[in-house]
Design a protein around this motif. Structure first.
Motif, mmCIF file in Angstrom:
data_model
loop_
_atom_site.group_PDB
_atom_site.id
_atom_site.type_symbol
_atom_site.label_atom_id
_atom_site.label_comp_id
_atom_site.label_asym_id
_atom_site.label_seq_id
_atom_site.Cartn_x
_atom_site.Cartn_y
_atom_site.Cartn_z
ATOM 1 N N SER A 51 48.266 43.102 38.553
ATOM 2 C CA SER A 51 47.784 41.686 39.003
ATOM 3 C C SER A 51 48.652 40.605 38.640
ATOM 4 N N MET A 52 49.746 40.815 37.911
ATOM 5 C CA MET A 52 50.592 39.827 37.310
ATOM 6 C C MET A 52 51.923 39.634 38.259
ATOM 7 N N ALA A 53 52.322 38.121 38.514
ATOM 8 C CA ALA A 53 53.393 37.857 39.144
ATOM 9 C C ALA A 53 54.667 38.435 38.678
ATOM 10 N N LEU B 101 32.720 43.439 34.068
ATOM 11 C CA LEU B 101 32.465 43.771 35.347
ATOM 12 C C LEU B 101 32.863 45.337 35.837
ATOM 13 N N GLY B 102 34.152 45.515 35.259
ATOM 14 C CA GLY B 102 34.771 46.774 35.528
ATOM 15 C C GLY B 102 35.677 46.799 36.859
ATOM 16 N N PRO B 103 36.937 47.327 36.965
ATOM 17 C CA PRO B 103 37.688 47.290 38.279
ATOM 18 C C PRO B 103 37.113 47.569 39.613
ATOM 19 N N ASN B 104 36.022 48.448 39.466
ATOM 20 C CA ASN B 104 35.516 48.779 40.761
ATOM 21 C C ASN B 104 34.287 48.058 41.227
ATOM 22 N N TYR B 105 34.071 46.916 40.363
ATOM 23 C CA TYR B 105 32.951 46.109 40.871
ATOM 24 C C TYR B 105 33.062 45.210 42.015
ATOM 25 N N ARG B 106 31.916 45.311 43.008
ATOM 26 C CA ARG B 106 31.699 44.765 44.375
ATOM 27 C C ARG B 106 30.505 43.869 44.237
ATOM 28 N N SER C 5 32.090 43.049 48.739
ATOM 29 C CA SER C 5 33.178 42.440 49.002
ATOM 30 C C SER C 5 34.218 43.490 48.390
ATOM 31 N N LYS C 6 35.517 43.195 48.683
ATOM 32 C CA LYS C 6 36.605 43.869 47.931
ATOM 33 C C LYS C 6 36.296 44.208 46.601
ATOM 34 N N THR C 7 36.833 45.210 45.773
ATOM 35 C CA THR C 7 36.510 45.560 44.544
ATOM 36 C C THR C 7 37.448 44.222 43.673
ATOM 37 N N LEU C 8 36.957 44.288 42.223
ATOM 38 C CA LEU C 8 37.622 43.271 41.460
ATOM 39 C C LEU C 8 39.149 43.843 41.201
ATOM 40 N N ALA C 9 39.425 45.034 41.363
ATOM 41 C CA ALA C 9 40.963 45.292 41.150
ATOM 42 C C ALA C 9 41.670 44.817 42.639
ATOM 43 N N GLN C 10 40.932 44.854 43.542
ATOM 44 C CA GLN C 10 41.792 44.329 44.493
ATOM 45 C C GLN C 10 41.906 42.944 44.884
ATOM 46 N N LEU C 11 40.877 42.401 43.951
ATOM 47 C CA LEU C 11 41.041 40.660 44.300
ATOM 48 C C LEU C 11 41.916 40.165 43.054
ATOM 49 N N LEU C 12 42.083 40.838 42.136
ATOM 50 C CA LEU C 12 42.811 40.435 40.836
ATOM 51 C C LEU C 12 43.950 39.693 41.129
ATOM 52 N N PRO C 13 44.787 40.461 42.001
ATOM 53 C CA PRO C 13 46.340 39.852 42.155
ATOM 54 C C PRO C 13 46.205 38.546 42.714
ATOM 55 N N THR C 14 45.168 38.107 43.573
ATOM 56 C CA THR C 14 45.137 36.796 43.965
ATOM 57 C C THR C 14 44.633 35.749 43.092
ATOM 58 N N VAL C 15 43.970 36.271 42.065
ATOM 59 C CA VAL C 15 43.516 35.125 40.882
ATOM 60 C C VAL C 15 44.715 35.034 39.990
ATOM 61 N N GLY D 79 28.295 35.658 44.270
ATOM 62 C CA GLY D 79 29.296 35.032 43.859
ATOM 63 C C GLY D 79 30.528 35.856 44.233
ATOM 64 N N ALA D 80 30.533 36.598 45.339
ATOM 65 C CA ALA D 80 31.624 37.185 45.975
ATOM 66 C C ALA D 80 32.726 36.084 46.198
ATOM 67 N N PRO D 81 34.046 36.368 45.722
ATOM 68 C CA PRO D 81 35.070 35.311 45.559
ATOM 69 C C PRO D 81 35.793 35.475 47.054
ATOM 70 N N ASP D 82 35.655 36.513 47.654
ATOM 71 C CA ASP D 82 36.517 36.572 48.953
ATOM 72 C C ASP D 82 35.655 36.496 50.254
#
Length: 483
Positions: A399-401, A91-96, A303-313, A122-125
């Motif tokens: 994105s990692m804890a 998808l790429g980090p900027n995918y919305r 939606s937000k970008t994948l990069a913005q959502l990945l920390p939640t995932v 399929g927007a996760p957010d």
């Protein structure tokens, strides 16, 4: 497009930039667990057989530790590393993700008449805030009245309907929420039970058209105990009943459950936002259906970008978002409608395109909430090494804890020298505990660490052992001669 015969898709993961054909074959410094970790296991009454571990310094041609590292084990939520890595690549980090509003009706003098379609991809957010922004845009376009049918289009996702309680018999727990192309508020319904004087109230900030609340909580002098039960009625009707007792001293009690579907919740939210907040008018009914090709676009929300959502995932280990990612990857690679099978095939296809092959790996839903999923610690380490050298490294690492700081690692290694210097994805299920990530060690090198523990006592006794292992990696491995 070529699919495997079953959902038992054997997928691949990643390879370090230094050729690992020779590295994987090179003898590790420790072919078994270090003595200190073996002793920790004995102290907890656990066998070393149920634990796999692989540790390797970035740039090293050989592992530091390789213990049962080729055995395929259940990774629990550590599987989200694979899903996230492939999502970044496909998808790429900027995918919305878009949410489209269209109509087959007419728009005249601010009145939108006829069928209005809201289609999700399929927007996760997508949540109440996003819906409010979307509806505000319609008001800015001069629309003040909506007359006709609201049709919610979730056809971008397909596949077998899964009983949310099939995994562990707890269908209303938020971690069991199922994916949806038109996801809304992660399917969550929030409730509050509280007492004010001699009155007890139960309210929800996320009402649904098909939801009924029954309040049977009684006044009490000392007791603070509330129970909930859920009952399905005709059609999609659902009743949530609250029973128990609340005394004056009892604080407000909050509950979050998955009891209804996105369409019913979204319809109620649209009514509230449009009429009460935006002062518009509505004369509508709603249904779930497909958007016809002739529908004319009105507005697209992103939606937000994948990069913005990945920390939640990853940091927060959000299961339903990971499921959304897997299906989105499938649709991007092989076209709509998105299915779990396409998602698994897309993972396989993408990783093979990178020259990667993990023959033991099995993926079911991308979240790791599965008794079927399998991967080896050796190949998790290869994935981590590949991602470390990848072009999306900054997004991946953020994105990692962080050990002792945030996400699922906030309460771990807080008083250790590893605090702030370890970046991980954790995972737990019944009989399963895992952790994988990076350690910026005392010797100045970065190590990939992968531990999977499949043992009846892993969840209850394994955490301290894994923390001790990570500390050993931080302090001890630079003492291994010749490494």
């Amino acid at each position: 497009m070529k699919f495997s015969k079953t959902l038992k898709t054997l997928v691949c993961a990643a390879l370090v930039i230094i050729p690992l054909g020779s590295a994987a074959a090179a003898a590790p410094i420790y072919p078994n667990l270090p003595p200190e970790i073996q002793q920790s296991l004995r102290d907890k009454g656990m066998s070393a057989w149920g634990m796999s571990a692989h540790v390797q310094a970035i740039g090293s041609p050989r592992p530091l530790i390789s213990h049962n590292a080729k055995i395929a084990r259940n990774p629990a939520s550590v599987m989200k590393l694979l899903t996230s890595y492939v999502a970044l690549g496909v998808l790429g980090p900027n995918y919305r993700w878009p949410i489209e509003i269209s109509t087959t009706g007419t728009l005249q003098a601010g009145v939108l008449s006829g069928n209005v379609y809201i289609k999700g991809y399929g927007a996760p957010d997508f949540d109440t805030k996003g819906l409010r922004e979307m509806l505000s845009q319609l008001r800015r376009k001069g629309i003040h009245t909506i007359r006709g049918r609201l049709i919610f289009d979730d056809t971008f996702f397909n596949g077998p309907k899964i009983d949310p309680g099939a995994f562990d018999g707890k269908p209303y727990n938020t971690y069991n929420a199922q994916p949806d192309a038109l996801m809304f508020n992660e399917r969550r319904t929030t409730f509050a039970a509280y007492r004010k004087g001699n009155k007890i109230s139960v309210t929800t900030a996320t009402p649904a058209h098909n939801l009924r609340i029954v309040n049977r909580i009684k006044l009490a002098k000392k007791t603070c105990r509330v129970n909930t039960s859920v009952k399905r009625g005709q059609g999609d009707a659902v009743t949530v009943t609250f029973t128990g007792y609340l005394a004056r001293r009892c604080r407000k009690r909050g509950y979050t459950m998955v009891v209804t579907d996105p369409a019913n919740t979204m319809y109620s939210a649209i009514n509230k936002i449009w009429t009460k907040e935006l002062k518009g008018r509505m004369d509508t009914q709603f249904m779930v259906g497909a958007t016809p090709p002739a529908a004319r676009p009105i507005h697209v929300h992103y939606s937000k970008t994948l990069a913005q959502l990945l920390p939640t995932v990853v940091k927060d280990s959000n299961n339903v978002m990971a499921r959304q990612l897997l299906r989105s990857v499938g649709a991007k690679r092989f076209g709509a409608p998105a299915t779990p099978r396409k998602g698994a095939e897309a993972v396989d296809d993408y990783l093979r395109s990178q020259g990667l092959d993990f023959p033991e790996l099995r993926i079911e839903n991308g979240s790791g909430l599965s008794r079927y999923a399998r991967i080896s610690t050796e190949n998790i380490s290869r994935l981590l090494s590949k991602a470390y050298y990848g072009k999306h490294r900054d997004v991946w690492m953020s994105s990692m804890a962080i050990a002792g700081v945030d996400g699922t690692m906030k309460g771990r290694l807080k008083k250790s020298a590893v605090r702030g210097r370890g970046f991980f994805k954790t995972g737990t299920l019944r009989d399963v505990r895992g952790i994988a990530g990076y350690v910026n060690a005392a010797d100045g090198r970065t190590y990939v660490v992968s531990i999977l523990h499949n043992d009846p006592a892993a969840r209850s006794r394994g955490r301290k052992i894994h923390d001790n292992f990570i500390e050993w990696v931080f302090w001890g491995k630079q003492m291994a001669k010749g490494y």
